[in-house]
Design an enzyme around this catalytic site. Structure first.
Site, PDB file in Angstrom:
ATOM      1  N   TYR A  50       0.847  -1.197   0.000  1.00 22.92           N
ATOM      2  CA  TYR A  50       0.000   0.000   0.000  1.00 22.92           C
ATOM      3  C   TYR A  50       0.876   1.238   0.000  1.00 22.92           C
ATOM      4  O   TYR A  50       1.870   1.293   0.733  1.00 22.92           O
ATOM      5  CB  TYR A  50      -0.918   0.032   1.238  1.00 22.92           C
ATOM      6  CG  TYR A  50      -2.361  -0.156   0.853  1.00 22.92           C
ATOM      7  CD1 TYR A  50      -2.985   0.764   0.001  1.00 22.92           C
ATOM      8  CD2 TYR A  50      -3.098  -1.236   1.312  1.00 22.92           C
ATOM      9  CE1 TYR A  50      -4.301   0.589  -0.381  1.00 22.92           C
ATOM     10  CE2 TYR A  50      -4.416  -1.411   0.934  1.00 22.92           C
ATOM     11  CZ  TYR A  50      -5.023  -0.486   0.082  1.00 22.92           C
ATOM     12  OH  TYR A  50      -6.310  -0.658  -0.297  1.00 22.92           O
ATOM     13  N   THR A 225      -4.099   4.992 -21.990  1.00 21.54           N
ATOM     14  CA  THR A 225      -3.900   3.663 -21.415  1.00 21.54           C
ATOM     15  C   THR A 225      -2.535   3.170 -21.900  1.00 21.54           C
ATOM     16  O   THR A 225      -1.904   3.774 -22.768  1.00 21.54           O
ATOM     17  CB  THR A 225      -4.984   2.661 -21.852  1.00 21.54           C
ATOM     18  OG1 THR A 225      -5.095   2.701 -23.271  1.00 21.54           O
ATOM     19  CG2 THR A 225      -6.320   2.978 -21.211  1.00 21.54           C
TER      20      THR A 225
END
Ligand code: DSN
Length: 411
Positions: A50, A225
């Protein structure tokens, strides 16, 4: 300890999909084959970490490695796209749709006017489709393609911009086969004092590989993308002039996302290194050559190509003269091992689910080493199947044998 042993159900599904990918011809314009290295980064232990916020100011401990990683990824994006020094990069967007939403959220207020190409003519859901959050939140006004040429009509776009005075003009397409004149868009945006945004998701690999002009010298913000012509992971990037950097970073985190996917960011970094190679430049050039050859070969079989041809990696085949709809053609071709997506044609009288065309792309086949000769073969298979549905099974067998000679990278 392995997936095969501990979760054979999922392992077997992956193997089944691997076989499908290996034995079929992928003509979906937005798909490609990532390298083993990209997948290795994507499937790495980085998925465990994280790291909310940005390098140097995370909310979690133990981020020293991912901080370094994210900086490397940003630097490689800068190099690949030859970004000017006063441009900023954000590599955290989960994919293209979030990236677009994050830019709107940063630069617009709900109800602001935005101009873009409508979905049916080749835009994207997040370019203000009425069924999408973007269409419900901002006032999108759509420009179309010229009914005569099937191409962008810059005079009409200027006229519309003059009339609706947009805060942002969006240029970026999922189904437009022609080179875009980014300079003209800049001039239009300047005339009405709008922000110029480009969504280059489809053509990013061609831009980095030198086979298509880049919007960066002319635009204010660019989204993309990484998994289409760039052959990377399913993820996205936002590049912008520095003056928008802080608003965009805040919009990505904490505005619209939580913890970035550091495994995807590592895979973006690997992709950008691959995209800087001479081999990738050759690949981008070949993608365009292959697409042009496929379009011409299909035209020789009597297929109509929207706008009369292609300058990039894709084309829209208008099936109205072939007595078959887009959905029927997609299914029929798929039964022969040729995988496509149904697509509207400009001013399509049919509905989006079963429109009048199919979209074809050459990026994935080119990654398998196919060249002009193979494109002509693909066109002849397509023509044979559309002309006589009964030959689909025979073509399927031929394609199974044929694909063995062109192993896909990463499979
Ligand atoms: N859905 C993608 C495409 O196929 O073009 C764009 O996001």
């Amino acid at each position: 300890m392995s997936l095969k042993k501990n979760d054979p159900e999922i392992y077997n599904l992956i193997q089944k999909e691997r076989k499908r990918q290996a034995e079929t011809l992928d003509l979906i314009a937005s798909e490609n084959y990532s390298s083993k290295e990209v997948m290795e980064a994507l499937g790495s232990i980085l998925t465990n970490k994280y790291a909310e916020n940005y390098p140097g100011k995370r909310y979690y401990g133990g981020c020293e490695v991912v901080d370094e990683l994210e900086e490397v990824a940003k630097e490689r994006v800068r190099e690949a796209f030859a970004l000017p020094l006063d441009w900023h990069v954000n590599v955290q967007p989960y994919s293209g749709s979030p990236a677009n939403l994050e830019v709107y959220n940063a630069l617009l207020e709900p109800g602001d006017t935005v101009m873009s190409l409508d979905l049916a003519s080749g835009g994207h859901l997040t370019h203000g489709s009425p069924v999408n959050f973007t269409g419900k939140t901002y006032k999108f006004v759509h420009y179309g393609l010229s009914p005569k040429t099937g191409k962008l009509d810059y005079m009409e776009i200027l006229k519309l911009a003059d009339k609706v005075n947009p805060k942002l003009i969006l240029c970026g397409y999922t189904a437009y086969s022609r080179e875009v004149d980014f300079k003209k868009f800049r001039e239009i945006a300047d005339k009405v004092k709008a922000i110029a945004m480009a969504d280059i998701s489809h053509i990013a690999g061609l831009i980095v590989g030198g086979a298509h002009q880049s919007p960066i010298p002319f635009f204010d913000v660019v989204t993309s993308t990484v998994h289409k012509t760039l052959r990377g992971p399913r993820a996205a990037i936002i590049m912008s002039k520095d003056k928008y950097a802080s608003a965009i970073d805040k919009s990505v985190f904490p505005g619209m996302q939580g913890g970035p996917h550091e495994n995807a960011i590592a895979a973006i970094a690997v992709t950008m290194k691959e995209a800087k190679t001479v081999a990738f430049r050759k690949y981008a050039e070949q993608v365009v050559k292959n697409c042009k050859t496929l379009a011409r070969a299909l035209q020789d079989f009597g297929f109509k190509i929207v706008s009369g041809g292609t300058d990039n990696h894709l084309m829209i085949v208008d099936l109205t003269n072939k007595n078959i709809t887009g959905l029927e053609a997609r299914k029929l071709l798929e039964s022969a091992g040729i995988v496509t997506s149904q697509s509207p044609i400009p001013q399509d009288p049919r509905k989006p689910w079963d429109p009048s065309g199919v979209r074809l792309g050459s990026a994935a086949l080119t990654s398998r080493g196919m060249k002009e000769k193979e494109m002509s073969k693909v066109a002849s298979w397509m023509a044979a199947v559309i002309a006589d549905h009964d030959v689909a099974g025979k073509v399927r067998d031929e394609i199974k044998r044929f694909t063995k000679n062109f192993p896909a990278p990463g499979l």
